[in-house]
Design a protein around this motif. Structure first.
Motif, PDB file in Angstrom:
ATOM      1  N   ILE A   4      30.024  63.217  -7.972  1.00  4.58           N
ATOM      2  CA  ILE A   4      31.080  62.260  -7.646  1.00  4.58           C
ATOM      3  C   ILE A   4      31.322  61.372  -8.864  1.00  4.58           C
ATOM      4  CG2 ILE A   4      30.708  62.250  -5.150  1.00  4.58           C
ATOM      5  CD1 ILE A   4      28.938  59.851  -5.425  1.00  4.58           C
ATOM      6  N   SER A  11      34.364  56.355  -6.066  1.00  4.35           N
ATOM      7  CA  SER A  11      35.696  56.039  -5.558  1.00  4.35           C
ATOM      8  C   SER A  11      36.009  54.550  -5.618  1.00  4.35           C
ATOM      9  CB  SER A  11      35.821  56.526  -4.108  1.00  4.35           C
ATOM     10  OG  SER A  11      34.822  55.944  -3.292  1.00  4.35           O
ATOM     11  N   SER A  12      35.022  53.722  -5.892  1.00  5.15           N
ATOM     12  CA  SER A  12      35.221  52.272  -5.957  1.00  5.15           C
ATOM     13  C   SER A  12      34.836  51.754  -7.339  1.00  5.15           C
ATOM     14  CB  SER A  12      34.376  51.569  -4.896  1.00  5.15           C
ATOM     15  OG  SER A  12      34.258  50.182  -5.173  1.00  5.15           O
ATOM     16  N   LYS A  68      38.924  54.581 -13.405  1.00  2.00           N
ATOM     17  CA  LYS A  68      38.763  55.876 -12.750  1.00  2.00           C
ATOM     18  C   LYS A  68      39.255  57.037 -13.608  1.00  2.00           C
ATOM     19  CE  LYS A  68      38.860  57.996  -8.225  1.00  2.00           C
ATOM     20  NZ  LYS A  68      39.208  57.828  -6.796  1.00  2.00           N
ATOM     21  N   GLY A  76      36.997  65.753  -5.817  1.00  2.00           N
ATOM     22  CA  GLY A  76      38.134  64.910  -6.148  1.00  2.00           C
ATOM     23  C   GLY A  76      39.441  65.505  -5.668  1.00  2.00           C
ATOM     24  N   ARG A  81      36.479  50.173  -1.463  1.00  2.00           N
ATOM     25  CA  ARG A  81      37.374  51.292  -1.776  1.00  2.00           C
ATOM     26  C   ARG A  81      38.734  51.105  -1.108  1.00  2.00           C
ATOM     27  NH1 ARG A  81      34.194  55.227  -0.113  1.00  2.00           N
ATOM     28  NH2 ARG A  81      35.061  55.294   1.990  1.00  2.00           N
ATOM     29  N   ARG A 112      42.431  50.677  -2.951  1.00  6.13           N
ATOM     30  CA  ARG A 112      43.516  51.614  -2.673  1.00  6.13           C
ATOM     31  C   ARG A 112      44.711  50.951  -2.002  1.00  6.13           C
ATOM     32  NH1 ARG A 112      40.029  56.756  -0.218  1.00  6.13           N
ATOM     33  NH2 ARG A 112      39.095  57.411  -2.195  1.00  6.13           N
TER      34      ARG A 112
END
Length: 365
Positions: A117, A120-121, A134, A187, A279, A283
């Motif tokens: 991974i 995601s945050s 990112k 992803g 997260r 987003r």
């Protein structure tokens, strides 16, 4: 090809004082604090194996117990169960990670893989000192995975000088068992699809409606074919099971009510600090800044409702049919994420596993 059934092994029980509370709080965002309970790891790993699951995932976050150590404890307690270990790029040098993976693979008899991974945050990766954005993390992951795979395969020393990593005279003294699936990736962006196609054996498809799932699988397999590679497909599923469809629907209503009550009570602030909500804020699903207890409670409640809305709900027969449709669409691995707190929970999981085994044999899923 037979469907692979995957479960999960946590370092400690789900938050909650009773089985009923833990059943409900599986649908809440995971608090940042999580201890390491050796008995729980052993018990749940063995239950996964005894109930007929093929593999299990060990998850990762900046404040949770080390997933490689949790995985090693689970592997030592079992003889057949395979473990996918969540591994975040940026916390370990790729040559070190290659040795960790190869070592645990050899010690377990070829039963381990790394689920890679990128994080995601942004806030959560920064807690471990990773301040890259990112897009830069994706670019670094490409170099990382290339170097990791080279380390796993090299039979003589090599040097590497890249944008993010430099090594001299690198050589691991051992290799994984031959022929295993060592890397999975999930992803959903174009960059994530390409990373999986270039480096992974397994791609974790995001939760999408069935037609969109088919299209995503076709897309990622087409990209992989361009690199002369093939991919197996993994889909995570949250489940609520009961003896009948009607009973399962009632159970959802009861669990949702309990989860909303428990996460808005005295322990509410623990859930509001969850990484999953970091997260969501990044987003744009919720405001960037907390504005008091009421806003935090609304964020948690929205997460709980989404969790229940996407769950597969019904009897083992009904859920098995829905999973069979996924397998027909090209999914090779399904992760059965459900509460297993009581003997009845285990009986329902075993019935589902049995139906999936029978269905895959009878219908050629």
């Amino acid at each position: 090809m037979e469907l692979e059934l995957r479960g999960g092994v946590r370092a400690a029980p789900v938050t909650g004082r009773t089985p009923r509370e833990r059943q409900a709080l599986r649908f809440a965002p995971d608090p940042r604090d999580r201890t390491a309970d050796p008995g729980h790891v052993v018990r749940t790993a063995r239950e996964n194996e005894e109930d007929g699951l093929d593999s299990a995932l060990v998850v990762q976050s900046s404040s949770w117990p080390d997933p490689w150590l949790v995985a090693s404890w689970a592997l030592a307690a079992t003889s057949r169960l395979r473990i996918a270990v969540a591994h975040r790029v940026g916390t370990t040098a790729p040559t070190v990670a290659a040795r960790q993976l190869a070592t645990l693979d050899r010690l377990s008899g070829g039963r381990v893989a790394a689920h890679v991974i990128v994080g995601s945050s942004d806030l959560d990766v920064a807690r471990d000192g990773d301040t890259l954005g990112k897009q830069d993390r994706y670019r670094r992951a490409d170099e990382y995975l290339g170097l990791l795979r080279r380390s796993l395969a090299a039979d003589q020393e090599f040097d590497h000088k890249g944008e993010f990593y430099q090594v001299q005279g690198a050589l691991a003294g051992l290799r994984p068992e031959p022929g295993g699936e060592l890397i999975s990736f999930g992803g959903s962006s174009p960059a994530g699809v390409e990373l999986a196609a270039r480096h992974a054996e397994v791609y974790a498809v995001p939760p999408l409606p069935l037609p969109d799932t088919r299209r995503r699988i076709a897309e990622v397999r087409s990209v992989a074919a361009g690199f002369g590679r093939s991919l197996r497909i993994w889909r995570h599923l949250t489940l609520v099971l009961a003896d009948s469809d009607e009973a399962a629907r009632r159970r959802v209503q009861e669990l949702r009510r309990d989860a909303l009550r428990l996460t808005s009570g005295p322990d509410g602030p623990r859930f509001a600090e969850a990484v999953a909500l970091d997260r969501d804020r990044e987003r744009g699903r919720v405001p960037d800044q907390r504005t008091g207890d009421r806003m935090a409670a609304e964020q948690v409640a929205a997460y709980v409702r989404r969790s229940f809305a996407t769950a597969y709900v019904g009897s083992p027969a009904t859920v098995a049919d829905r999973i069979g449709a996924l397998h027909s669409a090209g999914v090779d691995i399904v992760q059965l994420d459900l509460a297993v707190e009581t003997d009845q929970d285990r009986e329902l999981r075993r019935e589902l596993v049995s139906r999936l085994r029978t269905g895959s044999h009878r219908h050629g899923w």
